[in-house]
Design a protein around this motif. Sequence first.
Motif, mmCIF file in Angstrom:
data_model
loop_
_atom_site.group_PDB
_atom_site.id
_atom_site.type_symbol
_atom_site.label_atom_id
_atom_site.label_comp_id
_atom_site.label_asym_id
_atom_site.label_seq_id
_atom_site.Cartn_x
_atom_site.Cartn_y
_atom_site.Cartn_z
ATOM 1 N N TYR A 179 0.832 -1.201 0.000
ATOM 2 C CA TYR A 179 0.000 0.000 0.000
ATOM 3 C C TYR A 179 0.870 1.256 0.000
ATOM 4 C CZ TYR A 179 -3.869 -3.130 0.935
ATOM 5 O OH TYR A 179 -4.787 -4.131 0.844
ATOM 6 N N SER A 180 1.583 1.460 -1.077
ATOM 7 C CA SER A 180 2.413 2.651 -1.222
ATOM 8 C C SER A 180 1.611 3.743 -1.926
ATOM 9 C CB SER A 180 3.675 2.309 -2.021
ATOM 10 O OG SER A 180 3.325 1.885 -3.324
ATOM 11 N N PHE A 184 -2.952 3.509 -5.551
ATOM 12 C CA PHE A 184 -4.197 4.040 -6.111
ATOM 13 C C PHE A 184 -4.075 4.219 -7.621
ATOM 14 C CE2 PHE A 184 -7.165 7.590 -7.040
ATOM 15 C CZ PHE A 184 -8.342 6.947 -6.686
ATOM 16 N N LEU A 185 -2.902 4.647 -8.093
ATOM 17 C CA LEU A 185 -2.686 4.796 -9.534
ATOM 18 C C LEU A 185 -2.798 3.454 -10.240
ATOM 19 C CD1 LEU A 185 -1.859 6.423 -12.039
ATOM 20 C CD2 LEU A 185 0.536 6.057 -11.379
ATOM 21 N N PHE A 187 -4.493 0.913 -9.201
ATOM 22 C CA PHE A 187 -5.906 0.527 -9.151
ATOM 23 C C PHE A 187 -6.684 1.182 -10.291
ATOM 24 C CE2 PHE A 187 -10.238 1.592 -7.811
ATOM 25 C CZ PHE A 187 -10.749 0.328 -7.561
ATOM 26 N N LEU A 188 -6.399 2.452 -10.568
ATOM 27 C CA LEU A 188 -7.079 3.158 -11.654
ATOM 28 C C LEU A 188 -6.737 2.548 -13.014
ATOM 29 C CD1 LEU A 188 -6.750 6.915 -10.587
ATOM 30 C CD2 LEU A 188 -8.775 5.458 -10.488
ATOM 31 N N ILE A 189 -5.492 2.137 -13.186
ATOM 32 C CA ILE A 189 -5.078 1.505 -14.442
ATOM 33 C C ILE A 189 -5.845 0.206 -14.656
ATOM 34 C CG2 ILE A 189 -3.163 0.363 -15.628
ATOM 35 C CD1 ILE A 189 -1.292 2.406 -14.315
ATOM 36 N N SER A 190 -5.952 -0.588 -13.598
ATOM 37 C CA SER A 190 -6.686 -1.852 -13.681
ATOM 38 C C SER A 190 -8.159 -1.605 -13.992
ATOM 39 C CB SER A 190 -6.546 -2.623 -12.365
ATOM 40 O OG SER A 190 -7.272 -3.828 -12.411
ATOM 41 N N ALA A 191 -8.748 -0.610 -13.330
ATOM 42 C CA ALA A 191 -10.165 -0.300 -13.555
ATOM 43 C C ALA A 191 -10.396 0.188 -14.976
ATOM 44 C CB ALA A 191 -10.632 0.755 -12.554
ATOM 45 N N PHE A 192 -9.481 1.003 -15.488
ATOM 46 C CA PHE A 192 -9.606 1.525 -16.853
ATOM 47 C C PHE A 192 -9.500 0.397 -17.872
ATOM 48 C CE2 PHE A 192 -7.706 3.668 -20.641
ATOM 49 C CZ PHE A 192 -8.810 4.454 -20.960
#
Length: 244
Positions: A179-180, A184-185, A187-192
């Motif tokens: 959890y660095s 979050f970045l 996570f956004l790439i995976s969601a996109f």
Amino acid sequence: MGFAALSVLFGVMLVRRRAKDFPFFTALVGFDALQSVVLPLFSTKLRIYYGLYWAGQIVDLLLQLAVVVEIARHVFKPFGRWAAGARRFWIAASSLCLVLALGLAFLAQPQGTNSGWSWVLRGDLFAIMLTCMVSVVVLITARRYGLSWRNHVMGLAQGWTFWAFITFAVETCQSYWGYSSIYFLLFLISAFAGVLAQGYWMIVFWRNEPVREITPEMHQILVERQRELDYYVAKLVHPHTRRS
């Protein structure tokens, strides 16, 4: 995966009557859409939330594996029966992918908050590596059986491989960095990537399939089926007729 995109994709599968041919993929899309609505309702009740979350993770994993098998069934069993040599190839390739995924998952050293969480991260890595490897095998082999890039099975396999590869890369980075600030970045790439795959599947499943190219192997299967049909019809008409 976003609720809106999942709902539209689920609607496409039902309206265009694709669920009959792809029941597990349709179930996965519907389940993910349902999860995205139900989980936020229990965000303040952590015990219930985590219970539903982990139960959902197990169901989601099983459905993902079922989708990979579903893709393989369409590819390796044209006209409802195994193509020549396809069964042995599928078993060998799947076994190799399973061994490699297990080996890489055990070699990984994910940065979990405790040993239990580290094993959870290993499990996530194993699942996504297995689906990614098997998807690539199916995608490469599909060409051998004359599947067009506009074919529904081929479109599902291509979108699935893209999503699985991106998710595999993201899961790998998250497992090592924990959890660095970059979590979050990632996570956004995976969601996109998930939204892109869903958009692609909407187009693929909305369109009608082109006429499938009949390869020599498929033609032979059809010939054998016709011979079997002729034989059983002859037996009905002339019960004492022997098969030559």
